[in-house]
Write a protein that holds these residues in place. Sequence first.
Motif, PDB file in Angstrom:
ATOM      1  N   SER A 197       0.849  -1.204   0.000  1.00 19.50           N
ATOM      2  CA  SER A 197       0.000   0.000   0.000  1.00 19.50           C
ATOM      3  C   SER A 197       0.881   1.250   0.000  1.00 19.50           C
ATOM      4  O   SER A 197       0.960   1.988   0.987  1.00 19.50           O
ATOM      5  N   LEU A 198       1.555   1.466  -1.118  1.00 17.65           N
ATOM      6  CA  LEU A 198       2.434   2.616  -1.280  1.00 17.65           C
ATOM      7  C   LEU A 198       1.866   3.547  -2.346  1.00 17.65           C
ATOM      8  O   LEU A 198       1.076   3.129  -3.195  1.00 17.65           O
ATOM      9  N   SER A 199       2.295   4.794  -2.325  1.00 18.06           N
ATOM     10  CA  SER A 199       1.789   5.796  -3.284  1.00 18.06           C
ATOM     11  C   SER A 199       2.566   5.749  -4.583  1.00 18.06           C
ATOM     12  O   SER A 199       2.996   6.769  -5.128  1.00 18.06           O
ATOM     13  N   ILE A 200       2.745   4.549  -5.126  1.00 20.06           N
ATOM     14  CA  ILE A 200       3.513   4.374  -6.362  1.00 20.06           C
ATOM     15  C   ILE A 200       2.611   4.570  -7.571  1.00 20.06           C
ATOM     16  O   ILE A 200       1.517   4.021  -7.641  1.00 20.06           O
ATOM     17  N   THR A 201       3.073   5.361  -8.539  1.00 20.28           N
ATOM     18  CA  THR A 201       2.325   5.558  -9.788  1.00 20.28           C
ATOM     19  C   THR A 201       3.170   5.262 -11.020  1.00 20.28           C
ATOM     20  O   THR A 201       2.729   5.505 -12.136  1.00 20.28           O
ATOM     21  N   GLY A 202       4.372   4.745 -10.816  1.00 17.33           N
ATOM     22  CA  GLY A 202       5.207   4.409 -11.956  1.00 17.33           C
ATOM     23  C   GLY A 202       6.536   3.836 -11.510  1.00 17.33           C
ATOM     24  O   GLY A 202       7.127   4.304 -10.539  1.00 17.33           O
ATOM     25  N   MET A 203       7.008   2.793 -12.233  1.00 18.81           N
ATOM     26  CA  MET A 203       8.325   2.215 -11.968  1.00 18.81           C
ATOM     27  C   MET A 203       8.978   1.851 -13.288  1.00 18.81           C
ATOM     28  O   MET A 203       8.323   1.357 -14.208  1.00 18.81           O
ATOM     29  N   SER A 204      10.289   2.104 -13.367  1.00 20.01           N
ATOM     30  CA  SER A 204      11.007   1.821 -14.609  1.00 20.01           C
ATOM     31  C   SER A 204      12.468   1.524 -14.307  1.00 20.01           C
ATOM     32  O   SER A 204      13.080   2.171 -13.441  1.00 20.01           O
ATOM     33  N   HIS A 205      13.027   0.548 -15.032  1.00 19.48           N
ATOM     34  CA  HIS A 205      14.443   0.210 -14.877  1.00 19.48           C
ATOM     35  C   HIS A 205      15.167   0.584 -16.166  1.00 19.48           C
ATOM     36  O   HIS A 205      14.791   0.162 -17.251  1.00 19.48           O
ATOM     37  N   LEU A 206      16.215   1.378 -16.033  1.00 16.64           N
ATOM     38  CA  LEU A 206      16.945   1.863 -17.209  1.00 16.64           C
ATOM     39  C   LEU A 206      18.416   2.025 -16.865  1.00 16.64           C
ATOM     40  O   LEU A 206      18.764   2.733 -15.912  1.00 16.64           O
ATOM     41  N   GLN A 207      19.258   1.337 -17.640  1.00 13.36           N
ATOM     42  CA  GLN A 207      20.714   1.469 -17.523  1.00 13.36           C
ATOM     43  C   GLN A 207      21.207   1.313 -16.080  1.00 13.36           C
ATOM     44  O   GLN A 207      21.981   2.117 -15.570  1.00 13.36           O
ATOM     45  N   GLY A 208      20.745   0.251 -15.452  1.00 13.46           N
ATOM     46  CA  GLY A 208      21.221  -0.069 -14.117  1.00 13.46           C
ATOM     47  C   GLY A 208      20.565   0.697 -12.993  1.00 13.46           C
ATOM     48  O   GLY A 208      20.957   0.554 -11.824  1.00 13.46           O
ATOM     49  N   LEU A 209      19.569   1.508 -13.300  1.00 14.70           N
ATOM     50  CA  LEU A 209      18.890   2.294 -12.273  1.00 14.70           C
ATOM     51  C   LEU A 209      17.393   1.989 -12.267  1.00 14.70           C
ATOM     52  O   LEU A 209      16.770   1.900 -13.329  1.00 14.70           O
ATOM     53  N   LEU A 210      16.841   1.819 -11.084  1.00 13.47           N
ATOM     54  CA  LEU A 210      15.405   1.627 -10.925  1.00 13.47           C
ATOM     55  C   LEU A 210      14.787   2.939 -10.442  1.00 13.47           C
ATOM     56  O   LEU A 210      15.193   3.482  -9.409  1.00 13.47           O
ATOM     57  N   TYR A 211      13.822   3.433 -11.197  1.00 10.99           N
ATOM     58  CA  TYR A 211      13.130   4.674 -10.844  1.00 10.99           C
ATOM     59  C   TYR A 211      11.741   4.315 -10.301  1.00 10.99           C
ATOM     60  O   TYR A 211      10.988   3.572 -10.941  1.00 10.99           O
ATOM     61  N   VAL A 212      11.416   4.852  -9.138  1.00  4.26           N
ATOM     62  CA  VAL A 212      10.119   4.617  -8.518  1.00  4.26           C
ATOM     63  C   VAL A 212       9.459   5.971  -8.265  1.00  4.26           C
ATOM     64  O   VAL A 212       9.963   6.786  -7.490  1.00  4.26           O
ATOM     65  N   ARG A 213       8.347   6.207  -8.937  1.00  5.78           N
ATOM     66  CA  ARG A 213       7.649   7.483  -8.796  1.00  5.78           C
ATOM     67  C   ARG A 213       6.542   7.372  -7.761  1.00  5.78           C
ATOM     68  O   ARG A 213       5.708   6.462  -7.822  1.00  5.78           O
ATOM     69  N   LEU A 214       6.546   8.308  -6.815  1.00  4.59           N
ATOM     70  CA  LEU A 214       5.523   8.374  -5.772  1.00  4.59           C
ATOM     71  C   LEU A 214       4.670   9.602  -5.997  1.00  4.59           C
ATOM     72  O   LEU A 214       5.200  10.710  -6.212  1.00  4.59           O
ATOM     73  N   GLN A 215       3.347   9.450  -5.975  1.00  8.39           N
ATOM     74  CA  GLN A 215       2.416  10.570  -6.119  1.00  8.39           C
ATOM     75  C   GLN A 215       1.192  10.321  -5.265  1.00  8.39           C
ATOM     76  O   GLN A 215       0.742   9.181  -5.122  1.00  8.39           O
ATOM     77  N   GLY A 216       0.647  11.390  -4.714  1.00  5.86           N
ATOM     78  CA  GLY A 216      -0.540  11.259  -3.893  1.00  5.86           C
ATOM     79  C   GLY A 216      -0.627  12.361  -2.867  1.00  5.86           C
ATOM     80  O   GLY A 216      -0.160  13.478  -3.112  1.00  5.86           O
ATOM     81  N   GLU A 217      -1.208  12.078  -1.721  1.00  6.64           N
ATOM     82  CA  GLU A 217      -1.256  13.030  -0.625  1.00  6.64           C
ATOM     83  C   GLU A 217       0.151  13.239  -0.060  1.00  6.64           C
ATOM     84  O   GLU A 217       0.986  12.330  -0.124  1.00  6.64           O
ATOM     85  N   GLU A 218       0.417  14.396   0.482  1.00  7.18           N
ATOM     86  CA  GLU A 218       1.748  14.712   0.993  1.00  7.18           C
ATOM     87  C   GLU A 218       2.182  13.712   2.064  1.00  7.18           C
ATOM     88  O   GLU A 218       3.344  13.288   2.100  1.00  7.18           O
ATOM     89  N   SER A 219       1.275  13.327   2.944  1.00  9.18           N
ATOM     90  CA  SER A 219       1.622  12.397   4.014  1.00  9.18           C
ATOM     91  C   SER A 219       1.999  11.020   3.466  1.00  9.18           C
ATOM     92  O   SER A 219       2.950  10.383   3.931  1.00  9.18           O
ATOM     93  N   GLY A 220       1.249  10.557   2.443  1.00 12.61           N
ATOM     94  CA  GLY A 220       1.515   9.254   1.858  1.00 12.61           C
ATOM     95  C   GLY A 220       2.842   9.205   1.135  1.00 12.61           C
ATOM     96  O   GLY A 220       3.593   8.248   1.227  1.00 12.61           O
ATOM     97  N   VAL A 221       3.133  10.268   0.369  1.00  9.91           N
ATOM     98  CA  VAL A 221       4.404  10.342  -0.356  1.00  9.91           C
ATOM     99  C   VAL A 221       5.562  10.429   0.623  1.00  9.91           C
ATOM    100  O   VAL A 221       6.605   9.792   0.454  1.00  9.91           O
ATOM    101  N   ALA A 222       5.404  11.217   1.679  1.00 15.45           N
ATOM    102  CA  ALA A 222       6.471  11.393   2.675  1.00 15.45           C
ATOM    103  C   ALA A 222       6.774  10.083   3.395  1.00 15.45           C
ATOM    104  O   ALA A 222       7.944   9.724   3.609  1.00 15.45           O
ATOM    105  N   SER A 223       5.747   9.331   3.764  1.00 16.60           N
ATOM    106  CA  SER A 223       5.956   8.088   4.492  1.00 16.60           C
ATOM    107  C   SER A 223       6.590   7.012   3.598  1.00 16.60           C
ATOM    108  O   SER A 223       7.392   6.204   4.074  1.00 16.60           O
ATOM    109  N   ALA A 224       6.248   7.000   2.313  1.00 22.82           N
ATOM    110  CA  ALA A 224       6.805   6.020   1.394  1.00 22.82           C
ATOM    111  C   ALA A 224       8.235   6.353   1.000  1.00 22.82           C
ATOM    112  O   ALA A 224       9.010   5.468   0.621  1.00 22.82           O
ATOM    113  N   SER A 225       8.602   7.613   1.101  1.00 21.19           N
ATOM    114  CA  SER A 225       9.951   8.034   0.748  1.00 21.19           C
ATOM    115  C   SER A 225      10.965   7.596   1.795  1.00 21.19           C
ATOM    116  O   SER A 225      12.149   7.570   1.542  1.00 21.19           O
TER     117      SER A 225
END
Length: 225
Positions: A197-225
């Motif tokens: 139950s995380l505020s994830i709205t996108g994930m992508s792996h590119l050139q050895g790096l995994l990008y995880v995008r968090l979006q939502g309410e400020e509290s949810g994004v802060a806690s998931a970060s």
Amino acid sequence: MGDLSQQLVEQIQHAYATKTPLKIEAGKTKTYLGRETSGELLDMASHNGVISYSATELVIRARAGTKISLLKEVLAEQQQRLPFEPPSFAGQATIGGTVAANQTGASRPWFGGVKDSLLGLGLINGFGEAMQFGGQVMKNVAGFDVTRLQCGVMGSLGLITDLSIKVLPEFKAGHTLTFEMDADVALEAMLRWANLSLSITGMSHLQGLLYVRLQGEESGVASAS
């Protein structure tokens, strides 16, 4: 900006009578998709503009030649967004072409594809008959769902003239995390995190790096970060 519906009907009727193939174009951002086509140009670029927008009902209706960039600007004024996150191709992509090509963004696993946001549409069939399908405010599922059938068929079942789309409130906050890991480890991480139950709205792996995008309410994004 204008309504060219009658002109489009007449052009398709003439093409049907003379057995002339038609080539649908607007922003010219989908020419690399599908089979090579030729024929008389059916230019949708000038058939554009927002027909109606109800921020309280979370629905916008626009002509097929309306650019995605314009829709985003209109929605941003009311802190709203398109759920399926369509690519704008440097501001040239149109909503009609986006639906015809069924193009979505990174948030599709969480918010669905193009068809999940469509409420209704206008269509001109191969005989030059103008028709309307679906609803304008809420999804109408009575009968055959012609609206969703148009997603991904590249205009082969008719010419989309206008669309009614469900929109959503804009996110209050956003943050992207970056992790250095190889593809196998990244895949395991993405599968594991997608089920939390995380505020994830996108994930992508590119050139050895995994990008995880968090979006939502400020509290949810802060806690998931």
